[in-house]
Design an enzyme around this catalytic site. Structure first.
Site, PDB file in Angstrom:
ATOM      1  N   THR A  26       0.844  -1.193   0.000  1.00 39.60           N
ATOM      2  CA  THR A  26       0.000   0.000   0.000  1.00 39.60           C
ATOM      3  C   THR A  26       0.881   1.245   0.000  1.00 39.60           C
ATOM      4  O   THR A  26       1.960   1.240   0.581  1.00 39.60           O
ATOM      5  CB  THR A  26      -0.898   0.013   1.255  1.00 39.60           C
ATOM      6  OG1 THR A  26      -1.736  -1.141   1.240  1.00 39.60           O
ATOM      7  CG2 THR A  26      -1.774   1.256   1.312  1.00 39.60           C
ATOM      8  N   GLY A  27       0.400   2.305  -0.646  1.00 39.26           N
ATOM      9  CA  GLY A  27       1.095   3.586  -0.587  1.00 39.26           C
ATOM     10  C   GLY A  27       1.381   4.166  -1.953  1.00 39.26           C
ATOM     11  O   GLY A  27       1.094   3.558  -2.990  1.00 39.26           O
ATOM     12  N   ALA A  81       8.052   1.655   1.973  1.00 41.50           N
ATOM     13  CA  ALA A  81       8.415   1.832   3.381  1.00 41.50           C
ATOM     14  C   ALA A  81       8.483   3.317   3.684  1.00 41.50           C
ATOM     15  O   ALA A  81       8.681   4.143   2.788  1.00 41.50           O
ATOM     16  CB  ALA A  81       9.758   1.168   3.688  1.00 41.50           C
ATOM     17  N   ASP A  82       8.327   3.640   4.954  1.00 43.71           N
ATOM     18  CA  ASP A  82       8.484   5.019   5.409  1.00 43.71           C
ATOM     19  C   ASP A  82       9.930   5.307   5.789  1.00 43.71           C
ATOM     20  O   ASP A  82      10.398   6.437   5.650  1.00 43.71           O
ATOM     21  CB  ASP A  82       7.554   5.281   6.591  1.00 43.71           C
ATOM     22  CG  ASP A  82       6.092   5.083   6.200  1.00 43.71           C
ATOM     23  OD1 ASP A  82       5.633   5.775   5.274  1.00 43.71           O
ATOM     24  OD2 ASP A  82       5.425   4.218   6.799  1.00 43.71           O
ATOM     25  N   GLY A  93       3.658   1.651   7.744  1.00 44.05           N
ATOM     26  CA  GLY A  93       2.373   1.891   8.385  1.00 44.05           C
ATOM     27  C   GLY A  93       1.882   3.314   8.308  1.00 44.05           C
ATOM     28  O   GLY A  93       0.860   3.645   8.909  1.00 44.05           O
ATOM     29  N   GLY A  94       2.607   4.172   7.556  1.00 51.02           N
ATOM     30  CA  GLY A  94       2.134   5.537   7.377  1.00 51.02           C
ATOM     31  C   GLY A  94       0.759   5.591   6.736  1.00 51.02           C
ATOM     32  O   GLY A  94      -0.008   6.525   6.954  1.00 51.02           O
ATOM     33  N   GLU A 101      -0.061  -5.706   5.810  1.00 52.54           N
ATOM     34  CA  GLU A 101       1.245  -5.725   5.152  1.00 52.54           C
ATOM     35  C   GLU A 101       2.170  -6.737   5.821  1.00 52.54           C
ATOM     36  O   GLU A 101       2.873  -7.499   5.143  1.00 52.54           O
ATOM     37  CB  GLU A 101       1.862  -4.326   5.190  1.00 52.54           C
ATOM     38  CG  GLU A 101       1.150  -3.329   4.291  1.00 52.54           C
ATOM     39  CD  GLU A 101       1.615  -1.903   4.468  1.00 52.54           C
ATOM     40  OE1 GLU A 101       1.304  -1.078   3.601  1.00 52.54           O
ATOM     41  OE2 GLU A 101       2.279  -1.596   5.487  1.00 52.54           O
TER      42      GLU A 101
END
Length: 215
Positions: A26-27, A81-82, A93-94, A101
């Site tokens: 996700t993202g 990834a953040d 998890g942002g 995930e």
């Protein structure tokens, strides 16, 4: 940085093989990967998605979204990834999809993380660490996180995860032992998932750029 994200995502397509069921994260960086995957969608069996957001985008490209309970082990999982440290440990998890995930990462033989250069750090913790929490335990978990880490937990007000839970973002951390911190936070009653991917780090990190780097 959007071009770096796109280039990292395009490079990840090299790891997709015919007949695969692909785990999809996700993202914003993953959105580029889904778009690229759509161009070769006829070559794969389908995808397992970590969020409703990614599911919708996959279906827009005509890619079948499958239930992990029916697929067994996945060959490949691609996610962003953040933050990413030199050992390929991650903060994620942002986008509040950390639990799904982490489940898909655990179910996958190979985890490819796609990032732009700004996500690389020597030590994790500048980006607030997301922790998914059962709603009734929010205050309890926040107090215990403060006592355990010294970090400052902040409720992400108004955000409800796809699992119906809330998120605490833990600020002011300097995570020198991410494996131990992941383990210790997971032991707090009410914690569903910690956005540290250290016990199961990425196998490969692709850093986007004119010539993407593979770590």
């Amino acid at each position: 940085m959007s071009e770096a994200k796109r280039l990292a995502a395009e490079k990840a397509i090299d790891y997709v093989e015919d007949g695969m069921i692909v785990g999809v994260g996700t993202g914003s960086t993953v959105a580029y990967f889904i778009d690229a995957l759509g161009r070769i969608g006829h070559r794969i069996k389908g995808a397992v998605s970590s969020s409703e957001q990614s599911t919708a985008r996959l279906r827009q490209h005509g890619i079948e979204v499958l239930d992990l309970n029916h697929t067994g082990t996945l060959s490949l999982y691609v996610d962003g990834a953040d933050e990413c440290d030199p050992n390929r440990c991650l903060i994620k998890g942002g986008g509040a999809a950390l639990t799904r995930e982490k489940i898909i990462a655990e179910a996958s033989e190979r985890f490819i993380c796609i990032v732009d250069p700004s996500k690389q750090v020597p030590v994790l913790g500048n980006f607030p660490l997301p922790v998914e929490v059962i709603p009734m335990a929010r205050s309890l978990v926040a107090r215990q996180i403060l006592a355990l880490t010294g970090g400052q937990p902040v409720w992400r007000d108004g955000v409800v995860t796809d699992n119906g839970n809330v998120v605490l973002d833990v600020h002011n951390l300097h995570i020198t032992d991410p494996v131990a911190l992941e383990r210790n936070l997971n032991q707090i009653p009410g914690v569903v998932c910690v956005g540290l991917f250290a016990r199961r780090p990425a196998d490969v990190v692709i850093v986007g750029g004119e010539t993407p780097r593979v770590l």
